[in-house]
Design a protein around this motif. Structure first.
Motif, PDB file in Angstrom:
ATOM      1  N   ALA A   1       2.708 121.708  46.646  1.00 22.20           N
ATOM      2  CA  ALA A   1       2.727 122.818  47.610  1.00 22.20           C
ATOM      3  C   ALA A   1       1.770 122.582  48.774  1.00 22.20           C
ATOM      4  CB  ALA A   1       2.390 124.132  46.901  1.00 22.20           C
ATOM      5  N   VAL A   2       0.606 121.982  48.511  1.00 19.15           N
ATOM      6  CA  VAL A   2      -0.336 121.731  49.619  1.00 19.15           C
ATOM      7  C   VAL A   2      -0.034 120.419  50.339  1.00 19.15           C
ATOM      8  CG1 VAL A   2      -2.275 123.078  48.695  1.00 19.15           C
ATOM      9  CG2 VAL A   2      -2.091 120.645  48.126  1.00 19.15           C
ATOM     10  N   GLY A   3       0.952 119.665  49.860  1.00 22.58           N
ATOM     11  CA  GLY A   3       1.329 118.425  50.536  1.00 22.58           C
ATOM     12  C   GLY A   3       0.544 117.205  50.081  1.00 22.58           C
ATOM     13  N   ALA A   4      -0.209 117.335  48.975  1.00 20.62           N
ATOM     14  CA  ALA A   4      -0.988 116.199  48.484  1.00 20.62           C
ATOM     15  C   ALA A   4      -0.134 115.270  47.623  1.00 20.62           C
ATOM     16  CB  ALA A   4      -2.170 116.698  47.664  1.00 20.62           C
ATOM     17  N   ARG A   5       1.042 115.713  47.274  1.00 14.71           N
ATOM     18  CA  ARG A   5       1.943 114.961  46.415  1.00 14.71           C
ATOM     19  C   ARG A   5       3.345 115.246  46.954  1.00 14.71           C
ATOM     20  NH1 ARG A   5       1.648 114.083  40.301  1.00 14.71           N
ATOM     21  NH2 ARG A   5      -0.539 114.661  40.288  1.00 14.71           N
ATOM     22  N   SER A   6       4.234 114.248  46.904  1.00  9.28           N
ATOM     23  CA  SER A   6       5.497 114.451  47.620  1.00  9.28           C
ATOM     24  C   SER A   6       6.499 115.327  46.873  1.00  9.28           C
ATOM     25  CB  SER A   6       6.123 113.097  47.953  1.00  9.28           C
ATOM     26  OG  SER A   6       6.339 112.392  46.756  1.00  9.28           O
ATOM     27  N   GLU A   7       6.550 115.210  45.559  1.00  8.86           N
ATOM     28  CA  GLU A   7       7.539 116.021  44.833  1.00  8.86           C
ATOM     29  C   GLU A   7       7.096 116.222  43.390  1.00  8.86           C
ATOM     30  OE1 GLU A   7      11.280 113.915  44.593  1.00  8.86           O
ATOM     31  OE2 GLU A   7      10.423 112.350  43.327  1.00  8.86           O
ATOM     32  N   LEU A   8       7.715 117.223  42.774  1.00  6.12           N
ATOM     33  CA  LEU A   8       7.482 117.479  41.352  1.00  6.12           C
ATOM     34  C   LEU A   8       8.596 116.817  40.563  1.00  6.12           C
ATOM     35  CD1 LEU A   8       6.238 119.174  38.927  1.00  6.12           C
ATOM     36  CD2 LEU A   8       8.032 120.837  39.452  1.00  6.12           C
ATOM     37  N   GLU A   9       8.223 116.136  39.504  1.00  9.85           N
ATOM     38  CA  GLU A   9       9.239 115.639  38.569  1.00  9.85           C
ATOM     39  C   GLU A   9       9.380 116.664  37.450  1.00  9.85           C
ATOM     40  OE1 GLU A   9       9.081 110.831  38.434  1.00  9.85           O
ATOM     41  OE2 GLU A   9       7.594 111.893  37.244  1.00  9.85           O
ATOM     42  N   ILE A  10      10.589 117.128  37.240  1.00  9.32           N
ATOM     43  CA  ILE A  10      10.837 118.061  36.129  1.00  9.32           C
ATOM     44  C   ILE A  10      11.280 117.222  34.931  1.00  9.32           C
ATOM     45  CG2 ILE A  10      12.332 119.930  35.300  1.00  9.32           C
ATOM     46  CD1 ILE A  10      12.364 120.991  38.172  1.00  9.32           C
ATOM     47  N   PHE A  11      10.475 117.282  33.884  1.00  8.49           N
ATOM     48  CA  PHE A  11      10.734 116.398  32.739  1.00  8.49           C
ATOM     49  C   PHE A  11      11.820 116.972  31.835  1.00  8.49           C
ATOM     50  CE2 PHE A  11       6.030 115.141  33.300  1.00  8.49           C
ATOM     51  CZ  PHE A  11       6.359 114.115  34.171  1.00  8.49           C
ATOM     52  N   GLY A  12      13.048 116.819  32.260  1.00 10.07           N
ATOM     53  CA  GLY A  12      14.191 117.188  31.425  1.00 10.07           C
ATOM     54  C   GLY A  12      14.736 118.577  31.746  1.00 10.07           C
ATOM     55  N   ASP A  13      16.083 118.651  31.915  1.00 10.40           N
ATOM     56  CA  ASP A  13      16.736 119.968  32.099  1.00 10.40           C
ATOM     57  C   ASP A  13      17.911 120.114  31.139  1.00 10.40           C
ATOM     58  OD1 ASP A  13      18.607 118.268  33.212  1.00 10.40           O
ATOM     59  OD2 ASP A  13      18.881 119.466  35.035  1.00 10.40           O
ATOM     60  N   ASP A  14      17.804 119.351  30.020  1.00 12.76           N
ATOM     61  CA  ASP A  14      18.896 119.389  29.044  1.00 12.76           C
ATOM     62  C   ASP A  14      18.407 119.847  27.668  1.00 12.76           C
ATOM     63  OD1 ASP A  14      17.329 117.170  28.558  1.00 12.76           O
ATOM     64  OD2 ASP A  14      19.008 115.764  28.336  1.00 12.76           O
ATOM     65  N   TYR A  15      17.344 120.654  27.671  1.00 14.44           N
ATOM     66  CA  TYR A  15      16.852 121.226  26.409  1.00 14.44           C
ATOM     67  C   TYR A  15      17.690 122.447  26.048  1.00 14.44           C
ATOM     68  CZ  TYR A  15      12.637 118.306  26.582  1.00 14.44           C
ATOM     69  OH  TYR A  15      11.762 117.241  26.597  1.00 14.44           O
ATOM     70  N   GLY A  16      17.630 122.836  24.794  1.00 15.95           N
ATOM     71  CA  GLY A  16      18.399 124.001  24.335  1.00 15.95           C
ATOM     72  C   GLY A  16      17.707 125.310  24.676  1.00 15.95           C
TER      73      GLY A  16
ATOM     74  N   ILE B   1       8.331 123.070  48.028  1.00 12.20           N
ATOM     75  CA  ILE B   1       8.026 122.413  46.745  1.00 12.20           C
ATOM     76  C   ILE B   1       9.211 121.556  46.261  1.00 12.20           C
ATOM     77  CG2 ILE B   1       7.097 122.692  44.405  1.00 12.20           C
ATOM     78  CD1 ILE B   1       5.930 125.353  45.235  1.00 12.20           C
ATOM     79  N   PRO B   2       9.412 120.402  46.920  1.00  8.38           N
ATOM     80  CA  PRO B   2      10.509 119.525  46.502  1.00  8.38           C
ATOM     81  C   PRO B   2      10.372 119.130  45.034  1.00  8.38           C
ATOM     82  CG  PRO B   2       9.453 118.703  48.509  1.00  8.38           C
ATOM     83  CD  PRO B   2       8.599 119.823  47.994  1.00  8.38           C
ATOM     84  N   SER B   3      11.494 119.114  44.333  1.00  7.73           N
ATOM     85  CA  SER B   3      11.454 118.701  42.928  1.00  7.73           C
ATOM     86  C   SER B   3      12.708 117.901  42.605  1.00  7.73           C
ATOM     87  CB  SER B   3      11.372 119.922  42.003  1.00  7.73           C
ATOM     88  OG  SER B   3      12.576 120.642  42.052  1.00  7.73           O
ATOM     89  N   ARG B   4      12.572 117.101  41.561  1.00  5.60           N
ATOM     90  CA  ARG B   4      13.765 116.386  41.097  1.00  5.60           C
ATOM     91  C   ARG B   4      13.678 116.279  39.585  1.00  5.60           C
ATOM     92  NH1 ARG B   4      13.180 110.991  39.540  1.00  5.60           N
ATOM     93  NH2 ARG B   4      11.042 110.423  40.094  1.00  5.60           N
ATOM     94  N   VAL B   5      14.862 116.301  38.959  1.00  5.99           N
ATOM     95  CA  VAL B   5      14.884 116.229  37.499  1.00  5.99           C
ATOM     96  C   VAL B   5      14.699 114.778  37.079  1.00  5.99           C
ATOM     97  CG1 VAL B   5      16.253 116.635  35.435  1.00  5.99           C
ATOM     98  CG2 VAL B   5      16.352 118.273  37.341  1.00  5.99           C
ATOM     99  N   ALA B   6      13.666 114.528  36.263  1.00  5.87           N
ATOM    100  CA  ALA B   6      13.437 113.191  35.722  1.00  5.87           C
ATOM    101  C   ALA B   6      13.773 113.250  34.227  1.00  5.87           C
ATOM    102  CB  ALA B   6      11.985 112.807  35.942  1.00  5.87           C
ATOM    103  N   GLY B   7      13.573 112.145  33.543  1.00  4.70           N
ATOM    104  CA  GLY B   7      13.878 112.131  32.107  1.00  4.70           C
ATOM    105  C   GLY B   7      12.897 112.983  31.314  1.00  4.70           C
ATOM    106  N   ARG B   8      13.251 113.240  30.084  1.00  2.00           N
ATOM    107  CA  ARG B   8      12.340 113.978  29.200  1.00  2.00           C
ATOM    108  C   ARG B   8      11.039 113.217  29.013  1.00  2.00           C
ATOM    109  NH1 ARG B   8      15.462 116.495  23.987  1.00  2.00           N
ATOM    110  NH2 ARG B   8      17.056 117.700  25.095  1.00  2.00           N
ATOM    111  N   ARG B   9       9.950 113.933  28.856  1.00  2.00           N
ATOM    112  CA  ARG B   9       8.670 113.307  28.544  1.00  2.00           C
ATOM    113  C   ARG B   9       8.548 113.238  27.026  1.00  2.00           C
ATOM    114  NH1 ARG B   9       3.232 116.210  30.688  1.00  2.00           N
ATOM    115  NH2 ARG B   9       3.828 117.679  29.077  1.00  2.00           N
ATOM    116  N   PRO B  10       8.268 112.054  26.478  1.00  2.00           N
ATOM    117  CA  PRO B  10       8.199 111.957  25.012  1.00  2.00           C
ATOM    118  C   PRO B  10       7.174 112.938  24.437  1.00  2.00           C
ATOM    119  CG  PRO B  10       8.041 109.775  26.008  1.00  2.00           C
ATOM    120  CD  PRO B  10       7.992 110.770  27.134  1.00  2.00           C
ATOM    121  N   GLY B  11       7.520 113.529  23.308  1.00  2.00           N
ATOM    122  CA  GLY B  11       6.568 114.409  22.617  1.00  2.00           C
ATOM    123  C   GLY B  11       6.564 115.842  23.106  1.00  2.00           C
ATOM    124  N   ASP B  12       7.491 116.199  24.019  1.00  2.00           N
ATOM    125  CA  ASP B  12       7.542 117.571  24.524  1.00  2.00           C
ATOM    126  C   ASP B  12       8.450 118.437  23.648  1.00  2.00           C
ATOM    127  OD1 ASP B  12       5.882 117.775  26.700  1.00  2.00           O
ATOM    128  OD2 ASP B  12       7.449 117.418  28.198  1.00  2.00           O
TER     129      ASP B  12
END
Ligand code: UFG
Length: 336
Positions: A204-219, A280-291
């Protein structure tokens, strides 16, 4: 009470220190500043630069005989630990030393000096994969990462020191700590954060370009993971209440500190967009192990015993207080 807050310059520790000072306790912060920050110290609290890997320094600060300290401790709040679950699977040695050896050093110093009250930062990570929700304190404990294992082992060691050395403890099983002091009194931001909300804020403050969302295929309803976010000010209040309770009752206590509300990653991103007005740009990335897909607490025991509730833990307040801290730290940062 005179309380030594170990890790008191860190994110949670500084909020705990502020809360204790506001309740007229006297505080010595003991911190090695490896992740804690000088700007998180308060003039009303004494500061001792020291490390839990040095038993002599611990004994001195508890006895009140360190260079600057002059008052023996009535109680210890121990928050100094390594806390990234993923890292603990790659570097277990770091977690053994910081969390297991470090806490044993604290307990041994308490026992040597005769300090009989301890509040310990435990974690929801002691439960592992939930077999039912919401998680209460009698849910089976079966950690799925080494970090959670260290916290559970320490809880077990605490039980022995209680039996053998009469140390009364409160083990506080935190869920997802987030937010900043609503009065804006704590300005030091966590460096290299791995947690969701600080990362969203950095985008949001522009210190990082985007958020990676760790998985959008959970139940879960929107497919992203659901967590129980608890405001750090509520957590701080939980420490104060738990310490006063174990002191007054001369008994130990293990409680969850959570809001009881599940918030998904996608909901937190939406709330952040709405509060900050940033894309707040975001993109769906793979699941993070152990989540795990979903972790939600019931904090009914803390409510019943301590009268504690998560008063500041709505997603709106978590984001709004974080945004204020990030905006003030980054000045007039503009969206890139
Ligand atoms: N997430 C993302 N992108 C990111 C960071 C996180 O999508 O860049 C997701 C995670 O996958 C997870 C959720 O946001 O679904 C929350 O992740 P965090 O890393 O913020 O927190 P965790 O739930 O993994 O763990 C936190 C603490 C642990 C504690 C646990 C208790 O870091 O120490 O809460 O619930 F044990």
């Amino acid at each position: 009470m005179h309380i030594v807050v170990i890790g008191g310059a860190g994110y949670i520790g500084s909020h705990v220190t502020r809360c204790l000072l506001d309740a007229d306790h006297s505080v010595t912060v003991f911190d090695n500043l490896s992740s804690g920050l000088r700007e998180n110290l308060f003039p009303e609290a004494e500061f001792v630069h020291g490390d839990i890997s040095h038993p002599l320094e611990l004994r001195e600060v508890l006895a009140g005989s360190s260079a600057t300290g002059d008052r023996p401790a009535d109680a210890v709040i121990h928050l100094a630990a390594a806390k990234a679950a993923g890292e603990s699977m790659r570097n277990p040695e770091k977690y053994s030393t910081a969390n297991l050896t470090g806490t044993i050093n604290v307990l041994n110093a308490m026992s040597a000096v005769g300090v009989g009250r301890l509040v310990f930062s435990s974690s929801a990570a002691v439960y592992g994969e939930p077999t039912y929700l919401p998680l209460d304190e009698v849910h089976p404990t079966s950690p799925i990462n080494y970090y959670g294992f260290t916290k559970l082992e320490i809880e077990r060691i605490l039980g022995w020191y209680e039996r053998l050395r009469s140390i009364r403890f409160a083990a506080l099983r935190y869920f997802n700590a987030a937010g900043y002091d609503p009065d804006g009194r704590i300005g030091g931001l966590e460096q290299n954060p791995a947690n969701l909300l600080p990362i969203i804020m950095e985008v949001a403050v522009g210190a990082r370009s985007e958020l990676e969302i760790f998985g959008d295929d959970y139940g879960t309803p929107d497919g992203t993971c659901v967590r129980d976010y608890v405001h750090v000010t509520d957590l701080a209040e939980g420490h104060r209440a738990a310490l006063e309770w174990i002191d007054e009752h001369d008994e130990s206590l293990t409680v969850n500190l959570g809001s009881g509300e599940g918030v998904s990653v996608a909901e937190m991103v939406d709330m952040s967009r709405s509060v900050t007005g940033r894309t707040i740009p975001s993109r769906v990335a793979g699941r993070r192990p152990g989540d795990p897909a979903e972790l939600v607490a019931t904090a009914e025991r803390a409510r019943r015993i301590l009268g504690w509730t998560a008063a500041h833990s709505s997603a709106q307040e978590l984001v709004a207080t974080s945004w204020r801290a990030y905006q003030s730290a980054y000045g007039s940062a503009r969206e890139s």
